[in-house]
Structure formats: C-alpha cells, structure tokens
Design a protein around this motif. Structure first.
Motif, PDB file in Angstrom:
ATOM      1  N   GLU A 154       0.834  -1.198   0.000  1.00 50.52           N
ATOM      2  CA  GLU A 154       0.000   0.000   0.000  1.00 50.52           C
ATOM      3  C   GLU A 154       0.875   1.256   0.000  1.00 50.52           C
ATOM      4  N   GLY A 155       0.513   2.198  -0.834  1.00 50.42           N
ATOM      5  CA  GLY A 155       1.212   3.466  -0.855  1.00 50.42           C
ATOM      6  C   GLY A 155       2.413   3.536  -1.771  1.00 50.42           C
ATOM      7  N   GLU A 156       2.821   2.417  -2.388  1.00 47.28           N
ATOM      8  CA  GLU A 156       3.966   2.499  -3.291  1.00 47.28           C
ATOM      9  C   GLU A 156       3.552   3.176  -4.591  1.00 47.28           C
ATOM     10  N   SER A 157       4.493   3.774  -5.256  1.00 45.60           N
ATOM     11  CA  SER A 157       4.198   4.480  -6.500  1.00 45.60           C
ATOM     12  C   SER A 157       3.807   3.499  -7.591  1.00 45.60           C
ATOM     13  N   ALA A 158       3.101   4.007  -8.600  1.00 46.02           N
ATOM     14  CA  ALA A 158       2.700   3.154  -9.715  1.00 46.02           C
ATOM     15  C   ALA A 158       3.917   2.567 -10.422  1.00 46.02           C
TER      16      ALA A 158
ATOM     17  N   ALA B 163       5.335  -0.184  -8.270  1.00 47.54           N
ATOM     18  CA  ALA B 163       4.438  -1.338  -8.277  1.00 47.54           C
ATOM     19  C   ALA B 163       4.592  -2.148  -9.567  1.00 47.54           C
ATOM     20  N   ARG B 164       4.685  -1.449 -10.689  1.00 54.23           N
ATOM     21  CA  ARG B 164       4.852  -2.155 -11.967  1.00 54.23           C
ATOM     22  C   ARG B 164       6.174  -2.935 -11.998  1.00 54.23           C
ATOM     23  N   SER B 165       7.226  -2.318 -11.528  1.00 52.78           N
ATOM     24  CA  SER B 165       8.531  -2.976 -11.518  1.00 52.78           C
ATOM     25  C   SER B 165       8.517  -4.213 -10.623  1.00 52.78           C
ATOM     26  N   ARG B 166       7.937  -4.058  -9.435  1.00 53.85           N
ATOM     27  CA  ARG B 166       7.859  -5.181  -8.503  1.00 53.85           C
ATOM     28  C   ARG B 166       7.034  -6.316  -9.077  1.00 53.85           C
ATOM     29  N   MET B 167       5.872  -5.987  -9.638  1.00 50.07           N
ATOM     30  CA  MET B 167       4.985  -7.023 -10.159  1.00 50.07           C
ATOM     31  C   MET B 167       5.615  -7.776 -11.328  1.00 50.07           C
ATOM     32  N   ARG B 168       6.324  -7.071 -12.190  1.00 44.29           N
ATOM     33  CA  ARG B 168       6.985  -7.762 -13.307  1.00 44.29           C
ATOM     34  C   ARG B 168       7.979  -8.791 -12.783  1.00 44.29           C
ATOM     35  N   ARG B 169       8.683  -8.443 -11.722  1.00 44.49           N
ATOM     36  CA  ARG B 169       9.656  -9.365 -11.133  1.00 44.49           C
ATOM     37  C   ARG B 169       8.957 -10.549 -10.465  1.00 44.49           C
TER      38      ARG B 169
END
Length: 265
Positions: free
Chosen positions: A83-87, A90-96
């Motif tokens: 919660e609260g992380e930048s878009a 979030a995209r970078s984390r999710m891709r990983r």
C-alpha cells in the motif's frame, strides 16, 4: 526452513528444494501460513524456477506444499506492505514477482504441481502454470481477488481461461468461490485426483525424468506452440522435429527397448 540440494539453484526462505535423479522438488514450506507467499518468496521464486530451468541435470520440476496446503496466495502482511507504493515501483515489482508464472509455463522441462488443500490466488496461478496438476480429494482452487478489491494476478486470468475456458474462468474469478477437486477435475484445473498427490506426482516425475530428454522437450514445445498455428503449419513443425528425432542415436536405443517390451506382451 530452507534446504538446498543444488549448487546452481538459489536458496530462499520459505522454500525447500531437493534434487534427486533429475527431479527438482520445490516445496512451499510455510505451513503456519498455509504456504502463503511472503516477501522472500515473492522476491526470489522466479529466480529459483529460472535456475532450475537452466540446470542441465534437472529434467523435471515438481511444485508442492507442506502441511496440507499448496499455496494460499500472497501473504496478507506482504500485501499490506504494498500500500502506498508508487505506480512505477508497483509495476517494476509485479513484473519481477509475476515472472514466476512465466518461468513455469515457458519451462522447456515438464512441470508438475502436487496440490493438497488450498491453491488460492497467486497459488492457483502457480499451479495452473504447471503442465500436469495432481490434487488430493481435499484440493481446491479459488481466485478471491475481487473480494479484496483487487484483480487476478500472476497470470491467473489467462491461466484460468486456458485451463477451463473463458466462460468458466469469468465466473470463478468474479465470484471467488472455491472449486473443489471433483469439479476441478471435470473442468480441466486438475488432471488427476489421488489420495497422496505428492507420491503420485513423484512417480510421474520419475517416469518423465527417465524418458529421452530431447523427445520430452520437443513434445512439450510442439504442443505449447500449436495453439497459434493451423493444422498444416503444425504438421510442418512436427516434420522438422521428427526428422531431428529420427537422426538422434537415442531413437535406435529406445526403439529396440520398445520392441522387446512389445514382444513380451
């Protein structure tokens, strides 16, 4: 608990890895949380699967869970941390993180999921990314993302549709309901129901690990690529693969062994 039995496969907390006779068994090992994916698993699981895919002495990957559950999806504590992380973050984390599903589905080696109990959310996606899914009578799938004001992830929307068809996948994803073992078997989420799914999965894995490796990999690649081709196109791919297989010395050896087996019947 972290156990590692292969020098090329990284160790991460919450995952036990053993390798024996060409079969890598990856066991989710957080039974107190129904094997939910906490931060170390989310951060490192894709690397583990990629390393197992690259290891020449590993021929089959088997995923399972300890303590009566396969994987209950993302750990709620890990979800709260997002919660609260930048878009962009979030995209970078999710891709990983979500690359784990891609690594499983694109593996050149057979992948098997042995499912006891819950395969929920991301856990359902990881199971569905495997080629062969064997569940216990107590196994169930669920995709309860909507109930948390979220959408399917780890490729669950695609993987559910590929296994069960778009209409069923839509209903399962929108309602978030449990799909028990019998129904899962009937609609393609499971391929087999067994009282002891890990034992059965290990038997299947041992058979595949002992089979001619090039033929196994080529067969998986042929079937995986068939969806986007016409029959005529697929036959051309089969011809190329079969010419290669016929020229392989393994063919003569296994043909002779097969002939002896037929003669004994």
């Amino acid at each position: 608990m972290t156990t590692i039995a292969h020098p090329d496969v990284p160790a991460i907390d919450g995952l036990t890895v053993t390798v024996d006779n060409g079969v890598a068994v990856l066991t989710f090992d957080r039974p107190h949380r129904r094997n939910a994916l906490h931060r170390p698993l989310l951060d490192g699981l894709a690397q583990v699967v990629a390393a197992a895919n690259a290891a020449e002495d590993i021929r089959v990957l088997l995923l399972t869970g300890r303590g009566g559950a396969f994987c209950a999806g993302g750990d709620l504590d890990a979800l709260a941390d997002m919660e609260g992380e930048s878009a962009e973050a979030a995209r970078s984390r999710m891709r990983r993180e979500f690359a784990t599903s891609t690594e499983l589905s694109r593996s050149p080696k057979p992948t098997i999921a042995a499912i006891e109990g819950a395969a929920v959310g991301a856990g359902a996606a990881l199971a569905l990314a495997c080629d062969i899914r064997i569940g216990s009578p107590a196994a169930f799938f669920a995709a309860p993302f909507v109930s948390m004001a979220l959408v399917p992830d780890f490729g669950a929307s695609w993987l559910l549709s590929a296994a069960a068809g778009t209409a069923r996948a839509t209903e399962i994803a929108l309602t978030g309901r449990r799909v028990g073992a019998d129904e899962a078997l009937g609609i393609g989420l499971l391929h087999r129901v067994a009282d002891h799914p890990e034992t059965t999965a290990r038997e299947v894995a041992a058979t595949l690990a002992a089979a001619p490796g090039d033929a196994v990999r080529a067969t998986k690649a042929l079937v995986a690529g068939s969806a986007g081709r016409t029959l005529a196109q697929q036959i051309e791919y089969e011809i190329d693969a079969q010419v290669h297989a016929l020229a392989d010395p393994a063919f003569a050896t296994h043909r002779a062994a097969w002939a002896r087996t037929v003669q004994r019947r």
